[in-house]
Design a protein around this motif. Structure first.
Motif, PDB file in Angstrom:
ATOM      1  N   PHE A 237       0.847  -1.194   0.000  1.00 21.08           N
ATOM      2  CA  PHE A 237       0.000   0.000   0.000  1.00 21.08           C
ATOM      3  C   PHE A 237       0.881   1.243   0.000  1.00 21.08           C
ATOM      4  O   PHE A 237       2.058   1.198   0.352  1.00 21.08           O
ATOM      5  N   THR A 238       0.281   2.355  -0.402  1.00 20.17           N
ATOM      6  CA  THR A 238       0.895   3.663  -0.199  1.00 20.17           C
ATOM      7  C   THR A 238       0.151   4.334   0.943  1.00 20.17           C
ATOM      8  O   THR A 238      -0.972   3.940   1.291  1.00 20.17           O
ATOM      9  N   SER A 239       0.757   5.359   1.543  1.00 19.05           N
ATOM     10  CA  SER A 239       0.104   5.998   2.682  1.00 19.05           C
ATOM     11  C   SER A 239       0.465   7.473   2.764  1.00 19.05           C
ATOM     12  O   SER A 239       1.505   7.909   2.283  1.00 19.05           O
ATOM     13  N   LEU A 240      -0.421   8.232   3.376  1.00 17.40           N
ATOM     14  CA  LEU A 240      -0.205   9.642   3.670  1.00 17.40           C
ATOM     15  C   LEU A 240      -0.764   9.925   5.049  1.00 17.40           C
ATOM     16  O   LEU A 240      -1.927   9.627   5.329  1.00 17.40           O
ATOM     17  N   LYS A 241       0.074  10.462   5.939  1.00 20.63           N
ATOM     18  CA  LYS A 241      -0.350  10.760   7.301  1.00 20.63           C
ATOM     19  C   LYS A 241      -0.031  12.216   7.630  1.00 20.63           C
ATOM     20  O   LYS A 241       1.097  12.668   7.441  1.00 20.63           O
ATOM     21  N   GLU A 242      -1.048  12.947   8.101  1.00 18.83           N
ATOM     22  CA  GLU A 242      -0.862  14.322   8.552  1.00 18.83           C
ATOM     23  C   GLU A 242      -1.157  14.396  10.047  1.00 18.83           C
ATOM     24  O   GLU A 242      -2.209  13.936  10.501  1.00 18.83           O
ATOM     25  N   ILE A 243      -0.224  14.975  10.804  1.00 21.80           N
ATOM     26  CA  ILE A 243      -0.360  15.131  12.251  1.00 21.80           C
ATOM     27  C   ILE A 243      -0.496  16.619  12.540  1.00 21.80           C
ATOM     28  O   ILE A 243       0.412  17.405  12.253  1.00 21.80           O
ATOM     29  N   PHE A 244      -1.617  17.013  13.103  1.00 20.24           N
ATOM     30  CA  PHE A 244      -1.895  18.424  13.352  1.00 20.24           C
ATOM     31  C   PHE A 244      -0.945  18.983  14.405  1.00 20.24           C
ATOM     32  O   PHE A 244      -0.711  18.359  15.444  1.00 20.24           O
ATOM     33  N   VAL A 245      -0.404  20.178  14.125  1.00 16.80           N
ATOM     34  CA  VAL A 245       0.489  20.855  15.059  1.00 16.80           C
ATOM     35  C   VAL A 245      -0.227  22.027  15.725  1.00 16.80           C
ATOM     36  O   VAL A 245      -0.345  22.086  16.948  1.00 16.80           O
ATOM     37  N   ARG A 246      -0.712  22.967  14.920  1.00 11.33           N
ATOM     38  CA  ARG A 246      -1.462  24.082  15.478  1.00 11.33           C
ATOM     39  C   ARG A 246      -2.168  24.849  14.376  1.00 11.33           C
ATOM     40  O   ARG A 246      -1.910  24.650  13.187  1.00 11.33           O
ATOM     41  N   SER A 247      -3.058  25.747  14.788  1.00 11.70           N
ATOM     42  CA  SER A 247      -3.787  26.592  13.837  1.00 11.70           C
ATOM     43  C   SER A 247      -3.393  28.043  14.032  1.00 11.70           C
ATOM     44  O   SER A 247      -2.957  28.451  15.123  1.00 11.70           O
ATOM     45  N   PHE A 248      -3.550  28.821  12.968  1.00 11.27           N
ATOM     46  CA  PHE A 248      -3.263  30.258  13.012  1.00 11.27           C
ATOM     47  C   PHE A 248      -4.472  30.999  12.431  1.00 11.27           C
ATOM     48  O   PHE A 248      -4.899  30.711  11.308  1.00 11.27           O
ATOM     49  N   PHE A 249      -5.009  31.936  13.191  1.00 14.64           N
ATOM     50  CA  PHE A 249      -6.101  32.806  12.729  1.00 14.64           C
ATOM     51  C   PHE A 249      -5.536  34.220  12.677  1.00 14.64           C
ATOM     52  O   PHE A 249      -5.124  34.773  13.699  1.00 14.64           O
ATOM     53  N   ALA A 250      -5.494  34.822  11.499  1.00 14.99           N
ATOM     54  CA  ALA A 250      -4.878  36.153  11.368  1.00 14.99           C
ATOM     55  C   ALA A 250      -5.695  37.011  10.415  1.00 14.99           C
ATOM     56  O   ALA A 250      -6.293  36.501   9.440  1.00 14.99           O
ATOM     57  N   LEU A 251      -5.714  38.303  10.660  1.00 16.02           N
ATOM     58  CA  LEU A 251      -6.396  39.255   9.783  1.00 16.02           C
ATOM     59  C   LEU A 251      -5.523  39.525   8.562  1.00 16.02           C
ATOM     60  O   LEU A 251      -4.302  39.418   8.615  1.00 16.02           O
TER      61      LEU A 251
END
Length: 251
Positions: A237-251
């Motif tokens: 199989f092939t695979s793709l994994k994303e691990i969330f680090v943080r979010s940024f909310f900016a004007l």
């Protein structure tokens, strides 16, 4: 003729749909479904138990929260720019034994009322933002969050057919206390009359502020980890994994 037979097959399935567009408890896909990819056992079609419904309610509620937060930010005056950062692990070739690791910054956009990720590196990016309206979860979450019946009165199948796609869903809680959603997607095969596996995804969802390292309530509903497995020949199989680090909310 093959297309006609496909339409007849799908029509027979639809006779057992509930009002929410889900399959009834009877199995229509047999027990000879392909084994799961990368050690993930494939969900079998069934009616969710109360324990699963309880997890599903937490997940669906969190996903609604995320959708509301993101759409409010993106449509505010002035608009906010929302960016998520991830650690990425990718196995891009079937025979690879090692993972390519990198970092990713992805901006969220609102396109035709759908939330989407965009990035300069599209090869390591899930473009869709999972919400309660995602195809595999839409009918399930709609019934879960329907207040006309209590959760113990609900009868919901874990299988949904949309067009030529079959989605099989499982709700679990991991050993570290995160609620997870497993989604196996299959595509109708005109030749065999059955469904062939497309991919398996395992997604853990932040459902409480305590599960977010930055203690940001805006991150409730975020995919803390999302892994996609695409089967190759045999057990590869092939695979793709994303691990969330943080979010940024900016004007």
């Amino acid at each position: 003729m093959k297309q006609f037979l496909k339409l007849i097959f799908l029509a027979l399935i639809s006779l057992n749909f509930t009002n929410c567009g889900k399959l009834g408890s009877q199995r229509y896909f047999g027990t000879n479904l392909a084994k799961g990819t990368a050690g993930l056992e494939e969900p079998q079609q069934h009616t969710f138990k109360l324990s699963e419904l309880t997890i599903a309610k937490r997940v669906c509620s969190a996903l609604v929260n995320k959708k509301t937060v993101l759409k409010s930010a993106l449509t505010a005056t002035p608009n906010q720019k929302v960016t998520y950062t991830f650690n990425v692990e990718r196995k891009k070739n079937c025979g690879d034994s090692k993972l390519d690791k990198s970092n990713l910054s992805a901006q969220i956009s609102l396109i035709s009322n759908d939330l989407e990720f965009s990035s300069s590196d599209t090869s390591i990016l899930f473009t869709d933002v999972i919400t309660d309206k995602s195809p595999a979860l839409s009918s399930i979450c709609a019934e879960i969050l329907n207040t006309q019946t209590t959760i113990d009165q609900k009868s919901i199948s874990n299988a949904t057919v949309l067009s030529d796609r079959l989605y099989l869903v499982a709700f679990l809680t991991s050993s570290d206390g995160l609620d997870t959603v497993q989604i196996n997607t299959k595509k109708f095969n005109n030749k065999s009359g059955g469904y062939d596996p497309l991919d398996s995804q395992l997604v853990s969802i932040i459902t409480t502020i305590a599960q977010d390292t930055s203690n940001d309530a805006r991150n409730i509903g975020v995919e803390k980890e999302r892994t996609q497995y695409i089967p190759c020949a045999g057990k590869q199989f092939t695979s793709l994994k994303e691990i969330f680090v943080r979010s940024f909310f900016a004007l």
